[in-house]
Design a protein around this motif. Sequence first.
Motif, PDB file in Angstrom:
ATOM      1  N   ARG A  36       0.824  -1.198   0.000  1.00  0.00           N
ATOM      2  CA  ARG A  36       0.000   0.000   0.000  1.00  0.00           C
ATOM      3  C   ARG A  36       0.865   1.258   0.000  1.00  0.00           C
ATOM      4  O   ARG A  36       0.609   2.209  -0.746  1.00  0.00           O
ATOM      5  CB  ARG A  36      -0.939   0.004   1.203  1.00  0.00           C
ATOM      6  CG  ARG A  36      -1.967   1.122   1.106  1.00  0.00           C
ATOM      7  CD  ARG A  36      -3.030   1.027   2.147  1.00  0.00           C
ATOM      8  NE  ARG A  36      -2.481   1.517   3.409  1.00  0.00           N
ATOM      9  CZ  ARG A  36      -2.972   1.229   4.605  1.00  0.00           C
ATOM     10  NH1 ARG A  36      -4.005   0.430   4.699  1.00  0.00           N
ATOM     11  NH2 ARG A  36      -2.429   1.705   5.683  1.00  0.00           N
ATOM     12  N   TYR A  37       1.922   1.255   0.815  1.00  0.00           N
ATOM     13  CA  TYR A  37       2.813   2.410   0.865  1.00  0.00           C
ATOM     14  C   TYR A  37       3.549   2.608  -0.459  1.00  0.00           C
ATOM     15  O   TYR A  37       3.790   3.740  -0.875  1.00  0.00           O
ATOM     16  CB  TYR A  37       3.819   2.279   1.990  1.00  0.00           C
ATOM     17  CG  TYR A  37       3.220   2.424   3.369  1.00  0.00           C
ATOM     18  CD1 TYR A  37       2.129   3.254   3.607  1.00  0.00           C
ATOM     19  CD2 TYR A  37       3.742   1.734   4.451  1.00  0.00           C
ATOM     20  CE1 TYR A  37       1.581   3.384   4.873  1.00  0.00           C
ATOM     21  CE2 TYR A  37       3.198   1.858   5.719  1.00  0.00           C
ATOM     22  CZ  TYR A  37       2.124   2.691   5.925  1.00  0.00           C
ATOM     23  OH  TYR A  37       1.595   2.817   7.164  1.00  0.00           O
ATOM     24  N   GLU A  38       3.900   1.518  -1.130  1.00  0.00           N
ATOM     25  CA  GLU A  38       4.564   1.633  -2.427  1.00  0.00           C
ATOM     26  C   GLU A  38       3.636   2.283  -3.450  1.00  0.00           C
ATOM     27  O   GLU A  38       4.073   3.118  -4.252  1.00  0.00           O
ATOM     28  CB  GLU A  38       5.014   0.262  -2.924  1.00  0.00           C
ATOM     29  CG  GLU A  38       6.215  -0.288  -2.196  1.00  0.00           C
ATOM     30  CD  GLU A  38       6.548  -1.716  -2.583  1.00  0.00           C
ATOM     31  OE1 GLU A  38       5.776  -2.346  -3.326  1.00  0.00           O
ATOM     32  OE2 GLU A  38       7.603  -2.206  -2.130  1.00  0.00           O
ATOM     33  N   GLU A  41       3.404   5.954  -2.618  1.00  0.00           N
ATOM     34  CA  GLU A  41       4.666   6.603  -2.974  1.00  0.00           C
ATOM     35  C   GLU A  41       4.756   6.808  -4.483  1.00  0.00           C
ATOM     36  O   GLU A  41       5.237   7.848  -4.941  1.00  0.00           O
ATOM     37  CB  GLU A  41       5.843   5.756  -2.487  1.00  0.00           C
ATOM     38  CG  GLU A  41       7.198   6.345  -2.797  1.00  0.00           C
ATOM     39  CD  GLU A  41       7.533   7.562  -1.977  1.00  0.00           C
ATOM     40  OE1 GLU A  41       8.455   8.291  -2.388  1.00  0.00           O
ATOM     41  OE2 GLU A  41       6.899   7.792  -0.939  1.00  0.00           O
ATOM     42  N   GLU A  42       4.291   5.845  -5.257  1.00  0.00           N
ATOM     43  CA  GLU A  42       4.318   5.970  -6.709  1.00  0.00           C
ATOM     44  C   GLU A  42       3.436   7.127  -7.163  1.00  0.00           C
ATOM     45  O   GLU A  42       3.838   7.934  -8.019  1.00  0.00           O
ATOM     46  CB  GLU A  42       3.848   4.665  -7.355  1.00  0.00           C
ATOM     47  CG  GLU A  42       3.904   4.661  -8.857  1.00  0.00           C
ATOM     48  CD  GLU A  42       3.435   3.346  -9.434  1.00  0.00           C
ATOM     49  OE1 GLU A  42       3.084   3.351 -10.634  1.00  0.00           O
ATOM     50  OE2 GLU A  42       3.401   2.332  -8.715  1.00  0.00           O
ATOM     51  N   ILE A  43       2.254   7.239  -6.586  1.00  0.00           N
ATOM     52  CA  ILE A  43       1.354   8.342  -6.914  1.00  0.00           C
ATOM     53  C   ILE A  43       2.001   9.671  -6.533  1.00  0.00           C
ATOM     54  O   ILE A  43       1.971  10.643  -7.296  1.00  0.00           O
ATOM     55  CB  ILE A  43      -0.005   8.154  -6.204  1.00  0.00           C
ATOM     56  CG1 ILE A  43      -0.743   6.951  -6.794  1.00  0.00           C
ATOM     57  CG2 ILE A  43      -0.854   9.411  -6.303  1.00  0.00           C
ATOM     58  CD1 ILE A  43      -1.955   6.521  -5.988  1.00  0.00           C
ATOM     59  N   GLU A  47       3.028  12.891  -8.985  1.00  0.00           N
ATOM     60  CA  GLU A  47       2.581  14.255  -8.724  1.00  0.00           C
ATOM     61  C   GLU A  47       3.778  15.181  -8.530  1.00  0.00           C
ATOM     62  O   GLU A  47       3.767  16.325  -9.000  1.00  0.00           O
ATOM     63  CB  GLU A  47       1.682  14.296  -7.488  1.00  0.00           C
ATOM     64  CG  GLU A  47       0.346  13.607  -7.680  1.00  0.00           C
ATOM     65  CD  GLU A  47      -0.431  13.484  -6.394  1.00  0.00           C
ATOM     66  OE1 GLU A  47       0.104  13.823  -5.303  1.00  0.00           O
ATOM     67  OE2 GLU A  47      -1.591  13.047  -6.447  1.00  0.00           O
ATOM     68  N   GLU A  48       4.795  14.705  -7.856  1.00  0.00           N
ATOM     69  CA  GLU A  48       5.986  15.511  -7.627  1.00  0.00           C
ATOM     70  C   GLU A  48       6.699  15.810  -8.952  1.00  0.00           C
ATOM     71  O   GLU A  48       7.225  16.909  -9.145  1.00  0.00           O
ATOM     72  CB  GLU A  48       6.942  14.802  -6.667  1.00  0.00           C
ATOM     73  CG  GLU A  48       8.144  15.615  -6.267  1.00  0.00           C
ATOM     74  CD  GLU A  48       7.805  16.873  -5.495  1.00  0.00           C
ATOM     75  OE1 GLU A  48       8.607  17.826  -5.549  1.00  0.00           O
ATOM     76  OE2 GLU A  48       6.740  16.912  -4.856  1.00  0.00           O
TER      77      GLU A  48
END
Length: 86
Positions: A36-38, A41-43, A47-48
């Motif tokens: 879930r954290y991966e 982080e990908e999203i 966005e970044e």
Amino acid sequence: MSLPYGPPVPVSPLIRGLRFGLLFAGIIYGRIKQTRYEKEEEIWREEEAERKILRDRQLAKLKARIAIEEREAMKKLETGELFDDL
């Protein structure tokens, strides 16, 4: 050499089973959370990357404006107009 607390006591199979069960449950829980954290982080990275593109454009515009202002100031300095305003 004698042990300070006496000989080791055999662990109950129920306790041993619970310990390993909890160990595996913790591993599975951790793997689910990691997945879930991966994804999050990908999203966030996507966005970044989009924000970085916008920041770079704004920074390029700002640098261009500063360069124009510096050229004008240098022109005034070379011609002496800069000191006429004072």
